[in-house]
Design a protein around this motif. Sequence first.
Motif, mmCIF file in Angstrom:
data_model
loop_
_atom_site.group_PDB
_atom_site.id
_atom_site.type_symbol
_atom_site.label_atom_id
_atom_site.label_comp_id
_atom_site.label_asym_id
_atom_site.label_seq_id
_atom_site.Cartn_x
_atom_site.Cartn_y
_atom_site.Cartn_z
ATOM 1 N N ALA A 144 -3.607 4.387 5.062
ATOM 2 C CA ALA A 144 -3.856 3.734 3.826
ATOM 3 C C ALA A 144 -2.680 2.960 2.887
ATOM 4 O O ALA A 144 -2.795 4.454 1.602
ATOM 5 N N SER A 145 -1.358 3.498 2.910
ATOM 6 C CA SER A 145 -0.400 4.021 2.680
ATOM 7 C C SER A 145 0.396 2.184 2.124
ATOM 8 O O SER A 145 0.150 1.005 2.784
ATOM 9 N N ALA A 146 1.392 2.024 0.494
ATOM 10 C CA ALA A 146 1.948 0.993 0.072
ATOM 11 C C ALA A 146 2.678 0.051 2.035
ATOM 12 O O ALA A 146 3.150 -0.839 1.898
ATOM 13 N N ALA A 147 3.390 1.323 2.255
ATOM 14 C CA ALA A 147 4.730 1.046 3.451
ATOM 15 C C ALA A 147 3.892 0.450 5.095
ATOM 16 O O ALA A 147 4.087 -0.496 4.851
ATOM 17 N N THR A 148 2.298 0.663 4.840
ATOM 18 C CA THR A 148 1.827 0.107 5.651
ATOM 19 C C THR A 148 1.181 -0.887 5.719
ATOM 20 O O THR A 148 0.691 -2.962 6.750
ATOM 21 N N ALA A 149 0.984 -1.097 4.496
ATOM 22 C CA ALA A 149 0.053 -2.654 3.887
ATOM 23 C C ALA A 149 1.921 -3.903 4.043
ATOM 24 O O ALA A 149 1.219 -5.253 4.095
ATOM 25 N N HIS A 150 2.457 -3.327 2.889
ATOM 26 C CA HIS A 150 3.369 -3.866 3.867
ATOM 27 C C HIS A 150 4.009 -4.137 5.016
ATOM 28 O O HIS A 150 4.274 -5.555 5.742
ATOM 29 N N ARG A 151 4.111 -3.939 6.230
ATOM 30 C CA ARG A 151 4.515 -3.927 7.691
ATOM 31 C C ARG A 151 3.367 -4.815 7.396
ATOM 32 O O ARG A 151 2.888 -5.864 8.509
ATOM 33 N N ILE A 152 1.939 -4.068 7.634
ATOM 34 C CA ILE A 152 0.637 -5.411 7.912
ATOM 35 C C ILE A 152 0.637 -6.747 7.060
ATOM 36 O O ILE A 152 0.431 -7.809 7.476
#
Length: 391
Positions: free
Chosen positions: A158-166
């Motif tokens: 649950a991080s911004a980086a993972t959200a952006h990748r998704i």
Amino acid sequence: MTLPRLTAAQVAARLGVKPETVYAYVSRGLLTRERDAHGSSFDALEIEAFAAARRRTPARTPTHPTTGMPLGVVQTQIADIEDGELLYGGRRARDLIGTPFAEAVAWLWGAERVDAPDTAIGSARAMVEALPLHAGAMDRLRAAVTGFAADDPLRYDASAATAHRIGWTLITGLPVALGGTPDVELARSLVSGWRGSADAATLGAVNAALVLLMDHDLAVSTFAARVAASARADAYAALSAALGAADSPLHISAATRTARLLTRVRRGQEPERALAETLREGSGIPGFGHPLYRDGDDRADALFPLIAALPDGASAMDAVERLSAVVTDRTGLRPNVDLALAALVSAARLPDDAASTIFVLGRIAGWTAHIAAEYAEPAMRLRPRGQYVGP
């Protein structure tokens, strides 16, 4: 042509009240009715004007069009509406419509583009192909998101980086999973799923729509995404929550209803007859009115000038003008982005449900930005408490 009239039961369903309340409105002079051997009947557009007036007069009038009402306020740095104009991060949305959609997303997120893996696209395409032939656009989108999620074992961070990748996975992968061909230009990739090739005017208009639809205050789908993110759902799950809220006649599904309404008019139905058939489906007249704009939807105003150059642009805009003449004259409601999007898909000779697909692909940019922002907030902060009022 006279617009067919509504029964008291239809009026009650439209206004969300009991039939007795409808007759109370009549007795107070708020609504007019006609009576004959078949019972009471009501003017459909008068009912729409009455419904719009009720929405425009809340118990507490906000000082700003996006001040939270009635539940509360969620602070955001993503989108705002000032003086009737939609802004992203302080920039006018209409000033960005010539920017390729992927570049606009990269600017909005502050995150470089990362294309979807081929294996993930294959999983998503398989999910879509397993659906029955009559599945609609929203069904296909939900299935594709599930396929992408199932292929991503690293989605739970649950991080911004993972959200952006998704978010990038879906924005670049969905057009291909839905039948398009991969292309650096996402508008071209998306349109290729409906048409083998597309002219520059069509690609420009679709790109503009994607940019204009990236975010829009705290729409119910956006809030659903933030609530899920508040509980630390992974970004696919949070986006699925947004899709569930969006698949409703008062939100993104209204784009497809509007496209069908416009198609009826373009095929020769009088606007009054087409409106009557649409009103019988419930949920009011799609394509007109928006509570956040007093003088017309800024997004629609930005899109309409691009439509005239499309293959069937003149015919589509003629239908828009004839519909608007009836609705605006009788209700005061002005065209919103759903009508502009319907005109776009009609003028570009795309299927009616392309309107919802374009809307969702554009809005994934905003949903993802909100999910990333919510991950930076305390967990479960959007879990309200109920007030028991039962026996």
